[in-house]
Structure formats: C-alpha cells, structure tokens
Design an enzyme around this catalytic site. Structure first.
Site, PDB file in Angstrom:
ATOM      1  N   THR A 135      33.790 -47.207  29.078  1.00 25.59           N
ATOM      2  CA  THR A 135      33.068 -48.055  30.039  1.00 25.59           C
ATOM      3  C   THR A 135      31.850 -48.691  29.387  1.00 25.59           C
ATOM      4  O   THR A 135      31.620 -49.908  29.504  1.00 25.59           O
ATOM      5  CB  THR A 135      32.608 -47.208  31.245  1.00 25.59           C
ATOM      6  N   THR A 136      31.064 -47.876  28.673  1.00 24.09           N
ATOM      7  CA  THR A 136      29.847 -48.372  28.043  1.00 24.09           C
ATOM      8  C   THR A 136      30.178 -49.386  26.950  1.00 24.09           C
ATOM      9  O   THR A 136      29.376 -50.267  26.648  1.00 24.09           O
ATOM     10  CB  THR A 136      29.026 -47.199  27.453  1.00 24.09           C
ATOM     11  N   TYR A 152      41.698 -50.242  40.725  1.00 27.90           N
ATOM     12  CA  TYR A 152      42.149 -51.370  41.549  1.00 27.90           C
ATOM     13  C   TYR A 152      43.447 -51.059  42.304  1.00 27.90           C
ATOM     14  O   TYR A 152      43.416 -50.930  43.521  1.00 27.90           O
ATOM     15  CB  TYR A 152      42.291 -52.690  40.767  1.00 27.90           C
ATOM     16  N   TYR A 201      39.583 -38.832  32.567  1.00 28.07           N
ATOM     17  CA  TYR A 201      38.268 -39.366  32.935  1.00 28.07           C
ATOM     18  C   TYR A 201      38.280 -39.697  34.422  1.00 28.07           C
ATOM     19  O   TYR A 201      38.997 -40.591  34.860  1.00 28.07           O
ATOM     20  CB  TYR A 201      37.972 -40.596  32.080  1.00 28.07           C
ATOM     21  N   ARG A 240      33.720 -45.981  40.148  1.00 30.31           N
ATOM     22  CA  ARG A 240      34.219 -47.196  39.510  1.00 30.31           C
ATOM     23  C   ARG A 240      35.681 -47.484  39.829  1.00 30.31           C
ATOM     24  O   ARG A 240      36.076 -48.638  39.938  1.00 30.31           O
ATOM     25  CB  ARG A 240      34.070 -47.095  37.979  1.00 30.31           C
ATOM     26  N   LYS A 269      36.519 -35.532  31.559  1.00 31.80           N
ATOM     27  CA  LYS A 269      35.163 -36.065  31.680  1.00 31.80           C
ATOM     28  C   LYS A 269      34.929 -36.216  33.177  1.00 31.80           C
ATOM     29  O   LYS A 269      35.546 -37.060  33.829  1.00 31.80           O
ATOM     30  CB  LYS A 269      35.023 -37.404  30.956  1.00 31.80           C
ATOM     31  N   ILE A 317      29.636 -36.496  27.675  1.00 32.61           N
ATOM     32  CA  ILE A 317      29.963 -37.819  27.129  1.00 32.61           C
ATOM     33  C   ILE A 317      28.901 -38.745  27.685  1.00 32.61           C
ATOM     34  O   ILE A 317      28.840 -38.984  28.888  1.00 32.61           O
ATOM     35  CB  ILE A 317      31.398 -38.234  27.474  1.00 32.61           C
TER      36      ILE A 317
END
Length: 294
Positions: A47-48, A110, A136, A141, A164, A206
């Site tokens: 993501t980052t 989505y 994850y 999100r 995560k 993380i």
C-alpha cells in the site's frame, strides 16, 4: 511451528516517482539506508509503495530491481495481492521466480468476497508457489475482514505462514492468536499497535514509520522481545504523535513528504492521491524536528 519469515520490523517501503516512471536512484538510496539501519525485511509493492497506481510492467521492474539490490542482506517480501485471483497468481509466480523471500497478499478489494471466497482465493494463490505467504487484512481499505475462523482454516496450508493484521481490532488479534497458535505468525499492520500485538504473541510489525525511523522501529520490537518491556513501551509512546501525523492524510501522502524533508527525492504521490496539506506539513515538520530527524 511454521517458518517465521522475519522477526522484528519490516518496512512497507514507499516508491519514488518521476513524471516518466519510477525513480530507481532514490529508491535504491532508501533501500540501502534501510539495510544499514537494521531493518529486518522490506516489503515492496505494498500500500505504501502505491502498487495500486503502478502498471504490471512497472511492478515487475521494481520487484526485480529491489530483489537484486537487496541481494539477501535482508528479507525481500513482495506485495502481489489483487482483487483478481488470476493476476495475484501471476504476480506471485513472478516474484518467486525472481527470488522473493515471501509474499504479502492483501484481501480482494472492490468486488470483495465472502469468507468462503477468501479461503478459495488464498488456497489458489498458495498452491501456485512454494514460498511463504503473509495474508494482509486491512478492512478499512478493502471492505473485507479475514475473520479468526478463516485464519484458522488458512493456517492449515503449509506456506500460509502469517497475517499482517491491520483491522485495529485487538480482540480479533487475540482470537486469531488463540485459535492459530504457532501455525500463523501475526504482524501488526498499525504502527500505533506494535506493543499490544507483540503482547499477544506477535512477531513484529510491517511499518510505515520505519521508512523514516528504521532502527528505532526495529529496536521497539527487539527490546520487547528481549524482555525490556518498559523501555519498548516508552519508545512506542514517544512516537505516537509522529505516527498519528503519518496517517493524518491517506498513506503514503504524509510519509512521502517526510522522506522529502529528510533529503530524499520522493516527489508526490500519484493521482488520485495528492500532496499533503499545508497544515499537516507544518505538524509533521515540527514532530520530525522533535525527534531529531531534520
């Protein structure tokens, strides 16, 4: 007990862009600084790292570049998740082929799915590769939560070794730890919850914070695991304000600005993300000065 990919701090590394593509020179510079400062793993295309606005070719180029530069000096973990299972399989196979130590696979977003769908999604990806997988879960999100019983089911798969956990729900983390025991390592997906997750048996974090404070974030985990709980707690609390500022707007908007303040050339995020607001720029600047980062 399954393999532990890493214990300590893994950096969810940011990606610097130019108008033409990826700035590999600056990316390598940050990679080297991370390795010099004791980081235990580097997570590429998460993501980052803004993987959601990178083309497949860009991702593949960055993955290969990063793995070659890291050259086994720390763990290289690649974000290969997608809401398209077929694409996640393709990217996971590619990452394994070019030498990844492990994969970080986010839940489908989505289109989402049911818990049964999650099980089939992860089973399909896991059966396509031999390297270890970290699931994850970040429902804020993706709109999808990996429930504790689903974690238990997936922990039975040999190369699904960790999660995560970024739900922010510590009760859920405790249930996962209780159900899965040694079959599923837990990493905090939130920098403000490193200590609480470690206290429930977690193996590390993380981290976004570690982009700018790699050794410090590594040491929070190390000190806790070595029994220096009071020191680790003090360190966690000392950076809570800075952590909050790094999430004052959508990640990685603030951390890219913070990296720029430190002398890196990480530019601005790709649209639809935009530059950090002036008010939050001032706040981050003030807190980074307080920590001696600038």
């Amino acid at each position: 007990m399954k393999e532990i990919i890493f214990e300590g701090c893994g950096t969810a590394i940011a990606t610097p862009f130019t108008k033409d593509g990826i700035n590999f020179t600056e990316f390598e510079r940050l990679l080297e600084d991370q390795i010099k400062n004791k980081i235990d793993a580097i997570i590429i295309c998460g993501t980052t790292g803004e993987s959601s606005t990178m083309s497949k070719d860009e991702k593949k180029e960055l993955i290969k570049f990063a793995i070659e530069k890291i050259n086994k000096r720390t763990k290289a973990i690649i974000g290969t998740g997608s809401n398209n299972t077929k694409e996640a399989v393709e990217m996971s196979k590619y990452a394994e082929q070019v030498g990844a130590d492990g994969l970080l696979v986010v839940t489908p977003y989505y289109n989402k799915t049911t818990q049964k769908g999650l099980i089939e999604h992860y089973k399909t990806i896991a059966s396509s590769v031999k390297i270890p997988i970290i699931m994850y879960s970040v429902p804020s999100r993706t709109g999808v939560n990996i429930e504790p019983n689903t974690c238990l089911e997936l922990s039975k798969i040999e190369n699904i070794v960790a999660i995560k956990e970024a739900s922010g729900d510590l009760s859920q983390v405790a249930k996962i730890a209780s159900l899965c025991k040694g079959n599923l390592c837990i990493y905090s997906g939130n920098d403000d919850q490193i200590l609480p997750v470690l206290s429930l048996g977690g193996k590390g974090v993380i981290s976004v914070l570690s982009n700018i404070m790699p050794e410090y974030t590594h040491d929070i985990v190390k000190k806790y695991l070595e029994g220096e709980t009071a020191k680790a707690t003090k360190m966690q609390l000392e950076v809570i304000e800075l952590i909050n500022s790094l999430f004052s707007e959508v990640n990685p908007i603030p951390v890219k600005y913070a990296l720029n303040l430190m002398g890196y050339d990480f530019g601005t995020p790709r649209l639809p993300l935009v530059e950090l607001s002036d008010i939050n720029k001032e706040k981050i600047k003030e807190l980074m000065k307080k920590q001696g980062l600038i």
